[in-house]
Design an enzyme around this catalytic site. Structure first.
Site, PDB file in Angstrom:
ATOM      1  N   HIS A  16      -5.187 -33.727  19.417  1.00  0.00           N
ATOM      2  CA  HIS A  16      -6.361 -33.591  20.293  1.00  0.00           C
ATOM      3  C   HIS A  16      -6.702 -34.938  20.945  1.00  0.00           C
ATOM      4  O   HIS A  16      -6.975 -35.017  22.146  1.00  0.00           O
ATOM      5  CB  HIS A  16      -7.601 -33.165  19.483  1.00  0.00           C
ATOM      6  CG  HIS A  16      -7.527 -31.809  18.863  1.00  0.00           C
ATOM      7  ND1 HIS A  16      -7.823 -31.593  17.539  1.00  0.00           N
ATOM      8  CD2 HIS A  16      -7.236 -30.599  19.383  1.00  0.00           C
ATOM      9  CE1 HIS A  16      -7.707 -30.308  17.264  1.00  0.00           C
ATOM     10  NE2 HIS A  16      -7.347 -29.681  18.361  1.00  0.00           N
ATOM     11  N   LYS A  40     -13.634 -16.987  14.575  1.00  0.00           N
ATOM     12  CA  LYS A  40     -12.974 -17.941  13.680  1.00  0.00           C
ATOM     13  C   LYS A  40     -13.809 -18.259  12.456  1.00  0.00           C
ATOM     14  O   LYS A  40     -15.024 -18.258  12.510  1.00  0.00           O
ATOM     15  CB  LYS A  40     -12.691 -19.240  14.438  1.00  0.00           C
ATOM     16  CG  LYS A  40     -11.561 -19.083  15.423  1.00  0.00           C
ATOM     17  CD  LYS A  40     -11.017 -20.438  15.806  1.00  0.00           C
ATOM     18  CE  LYS A  40      -9.765 -20.266  16.657  1.00  0.00           C
ATOM     19  NZ  LYS A  40      -9.222 -21.550  17.059  1.00  0.00           N
ATOM     20  N   ARG A  89       1.167 -27.540  23.355  1.00  0.00           N
ATOM     21  CA  ARG A  89       2.160 -28.035  22.401  1.00  0.00           C
ATOM     22  C   ARG A  89       3.513 -27.383  22.593  1.00  0.00           C
ATOM     23  O   ARG A  89       4.553 -27.984  22.429  1.00  0.00           O
ATOM     24  CB  ARG A  89       1.684 -27.786  20.962  1.00  0.00           C
ATOM     25  CG  ARG A  89       0.490 -28.603  20.557  1.00  0.00           C
ATOM     26  CD  ARG A  89      -0.156 -28.064  19.328  1.00  0.00           C
ATOM     27  NE  ARG A  89      -0.614 -26.708  19.537  1.00  0.00           N
ATOM     28  CZ  ARG A  89      -1.238 -25.962  18.650  1.00  0.00           C
ATOM     29  NH1 ARG A  89      -1.451 -26.445  17.451  1.00  0.00           N
ATOM     30  NH2 ARG A  89      -1.642 -24.739  18.939  1.00  0.00           N
ATOM     31  N   SER A 126      -4.892 -27.740  13.740  1.00  0.00           N
ATOM     32  CA  SER A 126      -5.991 -27.868  12.779  1.00  0.00           C
ATOM     33  C   SER A 126      -5.830 -26.843  11.664  1.00  0.00           C
ATOM     34  O   SER A 126      -6.138 -27.116  10.504  1.00  0.00           O
ATOM     35  CB  SER A 126      -7.331 -27.657  13.487  1.00  0.00           C
ATOM     36  OG  SER A 126      -7.529 -28.651  14.454  1.00  0.00           O
TER      37      SER A 126
END
Ligand code: PNS
Length: 164
Positions: A16, A40, A89, A126
Site C-alpha cells: 500500500h 468485511k 498486484r 492484508s
C-alpha cells in the site's frame, strides 16, 4: 490535482505504502481514505487503521489520512478530488478494479488510474498478513515496525480474550 487512495488497509502494508508514495509524487495532494466495507470482518477498527496509516505516511507532506463512509464518489465530489488511484498486484486485481472504476465513472465521471505494485510487494495482501499473524508467523518484513507492534498487541489481546 487532488487524488485519493481508498482501501481497507487492515493493516497497511509496504505494498500500500509503495502506491501512496508514488501517488504523492504524481499529485499535489493525496488523501488516503480508510473505507468500511460492511461485508468485511476487520481485525482493526477504522480509527486504528487510520492511525497506522497516519504514522506510516507522516513523512509525506502532501498526504492526509481520513475515514471513508458511504459512497466513494460522493466523498470525492464533496472534497473536489479529481482522481482515484488504485494499486494492481496481478491480473485478478484488475478484473475487480476495472469493474469498480467503471461503476465509479458511470456514477460520477471520476477517473481511476491503476498503478502496478512494485514486483517486490506483489505477493502481499492484508488478508494473508492477518492470517500469518494469527497463526503465530512473523510479518515484520511486510509492514512498518509500528504496524508490526500493533499486530503483536492485537494478537496478544485477542488471545487473552479468547478470539482466535
Ligand atoms: O482495500 P479494499 O478492501 O479493496 O478497499 C475497498 C474500498 C474501500 C476501496 C471499496 O470498498 C470502496 O470504494 N468503498 C466505498 C463504498 C463505495 O463507493 N462502493 C462502491 C464501489 S464501486
Amino acid at each position: 490535482m487532488r487524488a485519493i487512495c481508498p482501501g481497507s488497509f487492515d493493516p497497511v502494508t509496504h505494498g500500500h505504502l509503495d502506491v501512496v508514495v508514488r501517488a504523492s509524487r504524481m499529485f499535489d495532494e493525496v488523501l488516503v481514505a480508510v473505507g468500511r466495507n460492511s461485508a468485511k470482518n476487520y481485525l482493526f477498527s477504522p480509527d486504528e487503521r487510520a492511525a497506522m496509516l497516519a504514522d506510516a505516511t507522516s513523512e509525506l507532506p502532501n498526504v492526509r489520512v481520513d475515514l471513508l463512509d458511504g459512497l466513494l464518489v460522493d466523498y470525492c465530489r464533496e472534497r473536489e478530488i479529481d482522481v482515484i488511484v488504485k494499486g494492481l498486484r496481478f491480473a485478478g486485481d484488475f478484473e475487480f478494479e476495472l469493474q469498480m472504476a467503471q461503476m465509479n465513472f458511470a456514477l460520477s465521471g471520476i477517473e481511476t488510474i491503476m498503478l502496478p505494485t512494485a514486483a517486490k510487494w506483489a505477493h502481499l495482501s492484508s488478508t494473508m498478513i492477518r492470517e500469518v499473524a494469527k497463526l503465530g508467523g512473523d510479518v515484520t518484513q511486510f509492514v512498518t515496525p509500528a504496524v508490526a507492534e500493533r499486530i503483536r498487541d492485537k494478537m496478544a489481546t485477542d488471545n487473552q480474550g479468547g478470539r482466535a
